[in-house]
Scaffold this motif. Structure first.
Motif, PDB file in Angstrom:
ATOM      1  N   GLU A 229      19.150  59.631  52.374  1.00 35.62           N
ATOM      2  CA  GLU A 229      18.596  60.914  51.933  1.00 35.62           C
ATOM      3  C   GLU A 229      17.987  61.714  53.078  1.00 35.62           C
ATOM      4  O   GLU A 229      17.990  62.938  53.057  1.00 35.62           O
ATOM      5  N   ASP A 230      17.454  61.007  54.078  1.00 34.56           N
ATOM      6  CA  ASP A 230      16.713  61.684  55.138  1.00 34.56           C
ATOM      7  C   ASP A 230      16.968  60.962  56.459  1.00 34.56           C
ATOM      8  O   ASP A 230      16.608  59.801  56.613  1.00 34.56           O
ATOM      9  N   ASP A 231      17.609  61.659  57.396  1.00 36.92           N
ATOM     10  CA  ASP A 231      17.941  61.010  58.672  1.00 36.92           C
ATOM     11  C   ASP A 231      16.835  61.121  59.717  1.00 36.92           C
ATOM     12  O   ASP A 231      17.005  60.712  60.861  1.00 36.92           O
ATOM     13  N   SER A 232      15.679  61.662  59.321  1.00 40.59           N
ATOM     14  CA  SER A 232      14.611  61.878  60.302  1.00 40.59           C
ATOM     15  C   SER A 232      14.027  60.569  60.825  1.00 40.59           C
ATOM     16  O   SER A 232      13.485  60.525  61.935  1.00 40.59           O
ATOM     17  N   LEU A 233      14.140  59.473  60.049  1.00 34.14           N
ATOM     18  CA  LEU A 233      13.605  58.195  60.528  1.00 34.14           C
ATOM     19  C   LEU A 233      14.508  57.605  61.605  1.00 34.14           C
ATOM     20  O   LEU A 233      14.022  56.981  62.557  1.00 34.14           O
ATOM     21  N   LEU A 234      15.804  57.805  61.462  1.00 30.82           N
ATOM     22  CA  LEU A 234      16.731  57.377  62.505  1.00 30.82           C
ATOM     23  C   LEU A 234      16.467  58.179  63.787  1.00 30.82           C
ATOM     24  O   LEU A 234      16.568  57.647  64.901  1.00 30.82           O
ATOM     25  N   LYS A 235      16.090  59.430  63.611  1.00 30.91           N
ATOM     26  CA  LYS A 235      15.727  60.266  64.771  1.00 30.91           C
ATOM     27  C   LYS A 235      14.439  59.756  65.424  1.00 30.91           C
ATOM     28  O   LYS A 235      14.263  59.881  66.634  1.00 30.91           O
ATOM     29  N   CYS A 236      13.547  59.178  64.602  1.00 33.91           N
ATOM     30  CA  CYS A 236      12.332  58.553  65.165  1.00 33.91           C
ATOM     31  C   CYS A 236      12.706  57.408  66.097  1.00 33.91           C
ATOM     32  O   CYS A 236      12.082  57.213  67.142  1.00 33.91           O
ATOM     33  N   LEU A 237      13.738  56.657  65.715  1.00 35.53           N
ATOM     34  CA  LEU A 237      14.190  55.531  66.539  1.00 35.53           C
ATOM     35  C   LEU A 237      14.743  56.039  67.873  1.00 35.53           C
ATOM     36  O   LEU A 237      14.540  55.407  68.924  1.00 35.53           O
ATOM     37  N   ILE A 238      15.402  57.188  67.847  1.00 35.38           N
ATOM     38  CA  ILE A 238      15.873  57.812  69.096  1.00 35.38           C
ATOM     39  C   ILE A 238      14.668  58.207  69.959  1.00 35.38           C
ATOM     40  O   ILE A 238      14.655  57.981  71.175  1.00 35.38           O
ATOM     41  N   GLU A 239      13.663  58.768  69.312  1.00 35.17           N
ATOM     42  CA  GLU A 239      12.460  59.209  70.039  1.00 35.17           C
ATOM     43  C   GLU A 239      11.753  58.025  70.700  1.00 35.17           C
ATOM     44  O   GLU A 239      11.300  58.117  71.847  1.00 35.17           O
ATOM     45  N   LEU A 240      11.663  56.918  69.978  1.00 33.42           N
ATOM     46  CA  LEU A 240      11.052  55.717  70.547  1.00 33.42           C
ATOM     47  C   LEU A 240      11.899  55.173  71.704  1.00 33.42           C
ATOM     48  O   LEU A 240      11.364  54.759  72.731  1.00 33.42           O
ATOM     49  N   SER A 241      13.218  55.199  71.532  1.00 40.94           N
ATOM     50  CA  SER A 241      14.124  54.722  72.588  1.00 40.94           C
ATOM     51  C   SER A 241      14.000  55.570  73.844  1.00 40.94           C
ATOM     52  O   SER A 241      14.123  55.067  74.962  1.00 40.94           O
ATOM     53  N   GLU A 242      13.739  56.838  73.654  1.00 37.47           N
ATOM     54  CA  GLU A 242      13.636  57.757  74.793  1.00 37.47           C
ATOM     55  C   GLU A 242      12.307  57.633  75.521  1.00 37.47           C
ATOM     56  O   GLU A 242      12.247  57.684  76.750  1.00 37.47           O
ATOM     57  N   ASN A 243      11.233  57.453  74.755  1.00 34.15           N
ATOM     58  CA  ASN A 243       9.895  57.538  75.347  1.00 34.15           C
ATOM     59  C   ASN A 243       9.203  56.193  75.572  1.00 34.15           C
ATOM     60  O   ASN A 243       8.459  56.049  76.544  1.00 34.15           O
ATOM     61  N   VAL A 244       9.419  55.240  74.657  1.00 32.93           N
ATOM     62  CA  VAL A 244       8.763  53.929  74.800  1.00 32.93           C
ATOM     63  C   VAL A 244       9.775  52.815  74.502  1.00 32.93           C
ATOM     64  O   VAL A 244       9.559  51.989  73.606  1.00 32.93           O
ATOM     65  N   PRO A 245      10.890  52.772  75.245  1.00 31.89           N
ATOM     66  CA  PRO A 245      11.952  51.801  74.911  1.00 31.89           C
ATOM     67  C   PRO A 245      11.482  50.356  74.929  1.00 31.89           C
ATOM     68  O   PRO A 245      11.913  49.541  74.103  1.00 31.89           O
ATOM     69  N   LYS A 246      10.584  50.013  75.864  1.00 24.03           N
ATOM     70  CA  LYS A 246      10.140  48.627  75.973  1.00 24.03           C
ATOM     71  C   LYS A 246       9.289  48.196  74.785  1.00 24.03           C
ATOM     72  O   LYS A 246       9.156  46.995  74.513  1.00 24.03           O
ATOM     73  N   PHE A 247       8.726  49.156  74.074  1.00 25.61           N
ATOM     74  CA  PHE A 247       7.983  48.847  72.850  1.00 25.61           C
ATOM     75  C   PHE A 247       8.907  48.184  71.821  1.00 25.61           C
ATOM     76  O   PHE A 247       8.469  47.376  71.003  1.00 25.61           O
ATOM     77  N   LEU A 248      10.220  48.511  71.894  1.00 26.47           N
ATOM     78  CA  LEU A 248      11.193  47.991  70.929  1.00 26.47           C
ATOM     79  C   LEU A 248      11.754  46.624  71.308  1.00 26.47           C
ATOM     80  O   LEU A 248      12.531  46.047  70.550  1.00 26.47           O
ATOM     81  N   ARG A 249      11.373  46.094  72.482  1.00 27.47           N
ATOM     82  CA  ARG A 249      12.011  44.894  73.018  1.00 27.47           C
ATOM     83  C   ARG A 249      12.044  43.727  72.020  1.00 27.47           C
ATOM     84  O   ARG A 249      13.077  43.090  71.836  1.00 27.47           O
ATOM     85  N   SER A 250      10.932  43.468  71.349  1.00 31.50           N
ATOM     86  CA  SER A 250      10.865  42.288  70.474  1.00 31.50           C
ATOM     87  C   SER A 250      11.773  42.403  69.248  1.00 31.50           C
ATOM     88  O   SER A 250      12.118  41.396  68.628  1.00 31.50           O
ATOM     89  N   GLN A 251      12.168  43.619  68.907  1.00 30.43           N
ATOM     90  CA  GLN A 251      13.033  43.834  67.740  1.00 30.43           C
ATOM     91  C   GLN A 251      14.397  44.402  68.147  1.00 30.43           C
ATOM     92  O   GLN A 251      15.132  44.921  67.306  1.00 30.43           O
ATOM     93  N   LEU A 252      14.723  44.266  69.446  1.00 29.04           N
ATOM     94  CA  LEU A 252      15.932  44.915  69.951  1.00 29.04           C
ATOM     95  C   LEU A 252      17.196  44.391  69.267  1.00 29.04           C
ATOM     96  O   LEU A 252      18.131  45.154  68.988  1.00 29.04           O
ATOM     97  N   GLU A 253      17.223  43.093  68.991  1.00 29.73           N
ATOM     98  CA  GLU A 253      18.397  42.528  68.328  1.00 29.73           C
ATOM     99  C   GLU A 253      18.597  43.159  66.953  1.00 29.73           C
ATOM    100  O   GLU A 253      19.717  43.507  66.569  1.00 29.73           O
ATOM    101  N   HIS A 254      17.490  43.344  66.221  1.00 28.60           N
ATOM    102  CA  HIS A 254      17.568  43.984  64.899  1.00 28.60           C
ATOM    103  C   HIS A 254      17.983  45.446  65.024  1.00 28.60           C
ATOM    104  O   HIS A 254      18.739  45.955  64.195  1.00 28.60           O
ATOM    105  N   VAL A 255      17.461  46.118  66.056  1.00 31.66           N
ATOM    106  CA  VAL A 255      17.816  47.532  66.283  1.00 31.66           C
ATOM    107  C   VAL A 255      19.307  47.659  66.553  1.00 31.66           C
ATOM    108  O   VAL A 255      20.003  48.504  65.959  1.00 31.66           O
ATOM    109  N   PHE A 256      19.839  46.815  67.449  1.00 30.81           N
ATOM    110  CA  PHE A 256      21.272  46.857  67.760  1.00 30.81           C
ATOM    111  C   PHE A 256      22.120  46.515  66.520  1.00 30.81           C
ATOM    112  O   PHE A 256      23.133  47.157  66.273  1.00 30.81           O
TER     113      PHE A 256
END
Length: 367
Positions: A229-256
């Motif tokens: 219904e709303d793709d803005s949360l997927l855009k949040c994931l892009i924003e995190l990848s752009e600005n704080v990618p290492k914050f996602l490290r522990s969940q990177l497998e799930h993200v991929f």
């Protein structure tokens, strides 16, 4: 101009389909003194008998007033009126339930709060912070959404007091992200958390402190993808990848896993598939060593990118066309081509080329 009734008529004229009437109304509105304009707009927002469309326009105009004219406007009104404006805006956020109006009122509140941070980053409206926490801890889901929307709009709202509120902020976001009974609260929490983390992208200690929110963040994003219904949360994931990618490290497998599942699903809209691809490509550009460590995903990624590049419809007269069609810039083949180029630049030829060659060899054997 005298009072809210005239403002109501003016708002009606501003929404007119008649260009001349609308232009005349815009000129009249521009000539209304700032303080009078502000008071009448707030009175209009607070009057629930006014149609929602006009209340929404009043909120948009009030926010614009705070955005473009605050430094000249605010000193023109006395402290008592300033306090009244703040109080009325808090009451408006509390009372409004119409979706078309509610977020616009929150946007006006957020803009006033942004202007209440002085040159020393000291919040001159402490009641706004108290109000924010009260809304966030309310049993009313709409008030929770309002608080999170305001935080998304002004993630620096705590000013130089942020450190002392840090644990409270974290608990507020954690409670909202884990609220499975109200999906919209979860979704707003993802946006608020993203905005807050990006606003503090240089504060490594803070980012580390908030890492245990990440599984809830990924879960809510996954649920938003399933809802479609709303793709803005997927855009949040892009924003995190752009600005704080290492914050996602522990969940990177799930993200991929999530992103590759979206990219490979031909039943999803192309925009969703391309956004998921953008998450991985952006992360490859901002944190290439981290992505290379998850090398098992790269063959799958290359395969999906090449599949997008050949997602073409047959055209009988293709060979007869002299001019290349440049209009379809958002198509899967164009998105795939751009992604492959960016991935090769980010991760390097040694990482990408063997997988590209392997896939192309197989594709050349395909009917």
């Amino acid at each position: 101009m005298a009072g809210p009734q005239n403002m109501l008529a003016l708002l009606q004229a501003l929404m007119s389909h008649d260009n001349d009437a609308r232009t005349e109304a815009e000129q009249t509105y521009d000539n209304v003194p700032g303080p009078e304009k502000m008071v009448c707009l707030i009175q209009t927002i607070r009057n629930l008998e006014v149609p929602a469309e006009q209340r929404a326009l009043a909120a948009v105009l009030l926010r614009r007033l705070f955005t473009t004219n605050f430094e000249a406007l605010w000193p023109q009104i006395n402290p008592e009126m300033q306090a009244g404006v703040k109080q009325e805006l808090m009451a408006a956020v509390h009372q409004e339930t119409m979706p078309t109006v509610r977020k616009k009122v929150c946007d006006a509140f957020a803009e006033l709060a942004r202007n209440m941070l002085d040159e020393n980053n000291d919040m001159q409206w402490p009641e706004a912070l108290k109000f924010l926490f009260e809304c966030a801890s309310s049993d009313n889901a709409l008030l929770k959404e309002n608080a999170l929307h305001i935080l998304s709009s002004v993630p620096g709202i705590f000013g130089n007091q942020q450190a002392q509120y840090l644990e409270v902020i974290k608990q507020m976001l954690w409670a909202a992200l884990s609220d499975r009974t109200n999906p919209q609260v979860c979704f707003e929490a993802v946006k608020a958390t993203t905005a807050f983390l990006v606003n503090n992208d240089k504060e490594q200690t803070l980012l580390n402190h908030f890492k245990d929110l990440l599984p809830f963040l990924i879960q809510s994003i996954t649920e938003s993808v399933m809802a479609q219904e709303d793709d803005s949360l997927l855009k949040c994931l892009i924003e995190l990848s752009e600005n704080v990618p290492k914050f996602l490290r522990s969940q990177l497998e799930h993200v991929f896993d999530l992103c590759l599942k979206i990219v490979s699903d031909a039943n999803l809209e192309d925009t969703w598939r391309q956004l998921a691809l953008e998450v991985i490509v952006t992360m490859s550009e901002t944190a290439p060593p981290m992505v290379r460590k998850f090398g098992k995903f790269i063959p799958l990624l290359v395969h999906q990118v090449l599949a997008l590049m050949v997602d073409l419809e047959d055209e009988d007269d293709w060979a007869l066309q002299d001019v290349e069609d440049d209009e379809d810039t958002e198509s899967n083949p164009i998105a795939g081509e751009a992604a492959l180029d960016r991935l090769a630049c980010a991760l390097g030829g040694k990482t990408m080329l063997p997988h590209i060659v392997s896939n192309i060899s197989q594709m050349l054997q395909h009917g």
